[in-house]
Design a protein around this motif. Structure first.
Motif, PDB file in Angstrom:
ATOM      1  N   VAL A 245       0.839  -1.203   0.000  1.00 48.48           N
ATOM      2  CA  VAL A 245       0.000   0.000   0.000  1.00 48.48           C
ATOM      3  C   VAL A 245       0.872   1.251   0.000  1.00 48.48           C
ATOM      4  O   VAL A 245       0.582   2.225  -0.690  1.00 48.48           O
ATOM      5  N   VAL A 246       1.955   1.219   0.773  1.00 48.78           N
ATOM      6  CA  VAL A 246       2.884   2.355   0.793  1.00 48.78           C
ATOM      7  C   VAL A 246       3.482   2.567  -0.596  1.00 48.78           C
ATOM      8  O   VAL A 246       3.591   3.696  -1.076  1.00 48.78           O
ATOM      9  N   SER A 247       3.875   1.484  -1.245  1.00 47.91           N
ATOM     10  CA  SER A 247       4.445   1.575  -2.588  1.00 47.91           C
ATOM     11  C   SER A 247       3.441   2.166  -3.567  1.00 47.91           C
ATOM     12  O   SER A 247       3.793   2.978  -4.430  1.00 47.91           O
ATOM     13  N   LYS A 248       2.171   1.766  -3.441  1.00 50.41           N
ATOM     14  CA  LYS A 248       1.129   2.317  -4.308  1.00 50.41           C
ATOM     15  C   LYS A 248       0.924   3.796  -4.036  1.00 50.41           C
ATOM     16  O   LYS A 248       0.756   4.602  -4.960  1.00 50.41           O
ATOM     17  N   THR A 249       0.955   4.187  -2.764  1.00 51.82           N
ATOM     18  CA  THR A 249       0.768   5.591  -2.402  1.00 51.82           C
ATOM     19  C   THR A 249       1.891   6.462  -2.953  1.00 51.82           C
ATOM     20  O   THR A 249       1.662   7.559  -3.470  1.00 51.82           O
ATOM     21  N   LEU A 250       3.128   5.961  -2.859  1.00 53.12           N
ATOM     22  CA  LEU A 250       4.275   6.711  -3.374  1.00 53.12           C
ATOM     23  C   LEU A 250       4.400   6.589  -4.888  1.00 53.12           C
ATOM     24  O   LEU A 250       5.208   7.283  -5.502  1.00 53.12           O
ATOM     25  N   ARG A 251       3.639   5.635  -5.469  1.00 49.94           N
ATOM     26  CA  ARG A 251       3.628   5.415  -6.922  1.00 49.94           C
ATOM     27  C   ARG A 251       5.004   4.987  -7.441  1.00 49.94           C
ATOM     28  O   ARG A 251       5.444   5.431  -8.489  1.00 49.94           O
ATOM     29  N   HIS A 252       5.663   4.121  -6.673  1.00 48.71           N
ATOM     30  CA  HIS A 252       6.903   3.531  -7.162  1.00 48.71           C
ATOM     31  C   HIS A 252       6.580   2.537  -8.270  1.00 48.71           C
ATOM     32  O   HIS A 252       5.554   1.857  -8.232  1.00 48.71           O
ATOM     33  N   SER A 253       7.484   2.438  -9.239  1.00 45.76           N
ATOM     34  CA  SER A 253       7.251   1.538 -10.363  1.00 45.76           C
ATOM     35  C   SER A 253       7.328   0.079  -9.952  1.00 45.76           C
ATOM     36  O   SER A 253       6.678  -0.779 -10.548  1.00 45.76           O
ATOM     37  N   MET A 254       8.120  -0.224  -8.917  1.00 43.55           N
ATOM     38  CA  MET A 254       8.267  -1.596  -8.443  1.00 43.55           C
ATOM     39  C   MET A 254       8.239  -1.617  -6.920  1.00 43.55           C
ATOM     40  O   MET A 254       8.734  -0.693  -6.267  1.00 43.55           O
ATOM     41  N   ALA A 259      10.917  -1.299  -0.965  1.00 44.71           N
ATOM     42  CA  ALA A 259      11.572  -2.171   0.015  1.00 44.71           C
ATOM     43  C   ALA A 259      13.033  -1.792   0.207  1.00 44.71           C
ATOM     44  O   ALA A 259      13.549  -1.808   1.328  1.00 44.71           O
ATOM     45  N   ASN A 260      13.728  -1.448  -0.879  1.00 45.54           N
ATOM     46  CA  ASN A 260      15.147  -1.095  -0.779  1.00 45.54           C
ATOM     47  C   ASN A 260      15.353   0.232  -0.053  1.00 45.54           C
ATOM     48  O   ASN A 260      16.269   0.370   0.767  1.00 45.54           O
ATOM     49  N   ILE A 261      14.500   1.206  -0.347  1.00 47.20           N
ATOM     50  CA  ILE A 261      14.672   2.532   0.252  1.00 47.20           C
ATOM     51  C   ILE A 261      14.371   2.498   1.748  1.00 47.20           C
ATOM     52  O   ILE A 261      15.062   3.121   2.556  1.00 47.20           O
ATOM     53  N   TYR A 262      13.339   1.730   2.111  1.00 52.31           N
ATOM     54  CA  TYR A 262      12.876   1.753   3.499  1.00 52.31           C
ATOM     55  C   TYR A 262      13.142   0.428   4.210  1.00 52.31           C
ATOM     56  O   TYR A 262      12.384   0.028   5.091  1.00 52.31           O
ATOM     57  N   SER A 263      14.236  -0.233   3.846  1.00 51.69           N
ATOM     58  CA  SER A 263      14.565  -1.516   4.473  1.00 51.69           C
ATOM     59  C   SER A 263      14.829  -1.361   5.963  1.00 51.69           C
ATOM     60  O   SER A 263      14.577  -2.285   6.748  1.00 51.69           O
ATOM     61  N   HIS A 264      15.342  -0.195   6.385  1.00 51.97           N
ATOM     62  CA  HIS A 264      15.610   0.010   7.803  1.00 51.97           C
ATOM     63  C   HIS A 264      14.320   0.051   8.619  1.00 51.97           C
ATOM     64  O   HIS A 264      14.320  -0.227   9.818  1.00 51.97           O
TER      65      HIS A 264
END
Length: 310
Positions: A245-254, A259-264
Motif C-alpha cells: 500500500v505504501v508503494s502504491k501511495t508513493l507510486r513507485h514503479s516496483m 523495500a530497498n529505500i525503506y529496508s531500515h
C-alpha cells in the motif's frame, strides 16, 4: 623480462625482443591489444606460444603489483538524510499557519500525500476532486537550466495516476481554493493550486530556499522538500501500513524500490510478523492442549502378564 604497456612504441619494442634471440618474457595487462598488434600486416608473435595469467597469478610470482594499476576513485557516499520527526513536522505547520499559510498548506499536502515537489507545484484545479477524495497527478513543474519553467509528464508511467486525499489535505486544498485567482488564459496563470499572487507558478528553486529559511525560523532541522516524501513513507510504515500500500501511495514503479529505500523500517515489520506467527501458534497450542481428552482405562494398552512358576 619486459613489462610492456600498450602504446605506439609497443610494436618496435616487441620486434627488438623477438629478433634479439634472448629469452622473452612479456607481462601485459592487455593481452587482447597485444594479440591485435600488427607490424607490416603481420603479428610479431607468429610462431610463439602466448600464455595469459590472471592478476592474482602475476602477483603471486612477483610479476605485477596492484600499485601499478590505475587507481579507482570510489564513488562518494550519499549524504545522510535528515527526516523530520512527527512533532517537528507539526511544529513547522503550527508555526506557519498564521505566518505563511501558502507554505504551510504546501507542506501539509506534500506530507499528507507523499507526492513530489514538482508534482505539487504542477497540480491543477481540474485534477483536484475533493468530493471523491482524490487528486490526479498529470504534470510536474520543472525549471530548465534553473530558469525556464515547463510542465512535463510525471517521473514514471506509474506516477501518472490518482492519489487519495485525507481530511487534513482536503482542508489545505480548501484554503487554497479561497486564494484561487481568476483564470486569464495566459499560459500557467489561474489554473495552478500553488502559485504566486498573480497566478504564475512558484519557482522550484525559490520554494526550496524559502522552505530552508522557514525551517530555520521554526527551529526545526534543515531537510529537503523531497525528504517530506520520505517522512510520509516513514509514518505509514511505522503505523503498520502494508508495504504494498505504501508503494502504491508513493507510486513507485516496483515494490522492490520501496523495500530497498525503506529496508531500515521494514526490518522491524519483519520481527513483528514472526512475533505474530509465534503468538498465534502458541495461543492455538495452549487452546488445543486444554481441550484435549485424556485417554481412559479402556484405552490403555493391553498388559501381558508373565506366568508365575510353581
Amino acid at each position: 623480462m619486459s613489462d610492456l604497456a600498450w602504446d605506439a612504441d609497443a610494436g618496435r619494442l616487441l620486434t627488438q625482443q623477438l629478433t634479439s634471440g634472448n629469452p622473452l618474457f612479456i607481462v601485459c595487462h592487455a593481452p587482447a591489444a597485444i594479440l591485435a598488434t600488427r607490424i607490416h600486416g603481420e603479428s610479431p608473435f607468429k610462431g610463439f606460444n602466448i600464455t595469459c595469467f590472471t592478476d592474482e597469478e602475476e602477483e603471486g610470482v612477483g610479476l605485477a603489483s596492484r600499485a601499478a594499476r590505475p587507481t579507482l576513485i570510489p564513488r562518494p557516499a550519499a549524504a545522510e538524510r535528515t527526516i523530520w520527526t512527527v512533532p517537528q513536522a507539526i511544529r513547522f505547520l503550527d508555526f506557519y499557519r498564521n505566518a505563511d499559510l501558502l507554505m504551510a498548506d504546501l507542506v501539509e499536502v506534500l506530507i499528507g500525500t507523499g507526492i513530489r515537489k514538482g508534482e505539487a507545484l504542477g497540480l491543477h484545479w481540474n485534477d483536484v476532486h475533493p468530493s471523491q477524495g482524490v487528486l490526479y497527478i498529470r504534470y510536474t513543474l520543472s525549471a530548465v537550466d534553473n530558469n525556464q519553467l515547463v510542465l512535463t509528464t510525471p517521473k514514471t508511467r506509474t506516477s501518472k495516476t490518482w492519489v487519495a486525499v485525507s481530511p487534513r489535505v482536503a482542508s489545505a486544498l480548501q484554503r487554497r481554493a479561497h486564494d484561487k485567482p481568476a483564470s486569464s488564459g495566459d499560459g500557467f496563470r489561474g489554473g495552478l493550486v500553488f502559485h504566486q499572487p498573480d497566478g504564475l507558478p512558484l519557482h522550484p528553486g525559490y520554494v526550496l530556499n524559502h522552505f530552508h529559511d522557514l525551517s530555520r525560523q521554526a527551529d526545526v532541522p534543515r531537510t529537503t522538500i523531497h525528504d517530506l516524501r520520505h517522512l510520509a513513507a516513514t509514518i505509514s510504515i511505522t503505523a503498520g501500513v502494508p508495504l504494498t500500500v505504501v508503494s502504491k501511495t508513493l507510486r513507485h514503479s516496483m515494490l522492490s524500490t520501496t523495500a530497498n529505500i525503506y529496508s531500515h523500517l521494514t526490518a522491524q515489520a519483519a520481527y513483528d510478523a514472526v512475533d505474530s506467527i509465534d503468538h498465534t501458534l502458541t495461543a492455538s497450542d495452549r487452546t488445543t492442549n486444554r481441550h484435549r481428552r485424556t485417554p481412559g482405562r479402556d484405552h490403555n494398552p493391553t498388559t501381558l502378564l508373565k506366568p508365575t512358576t510353581a
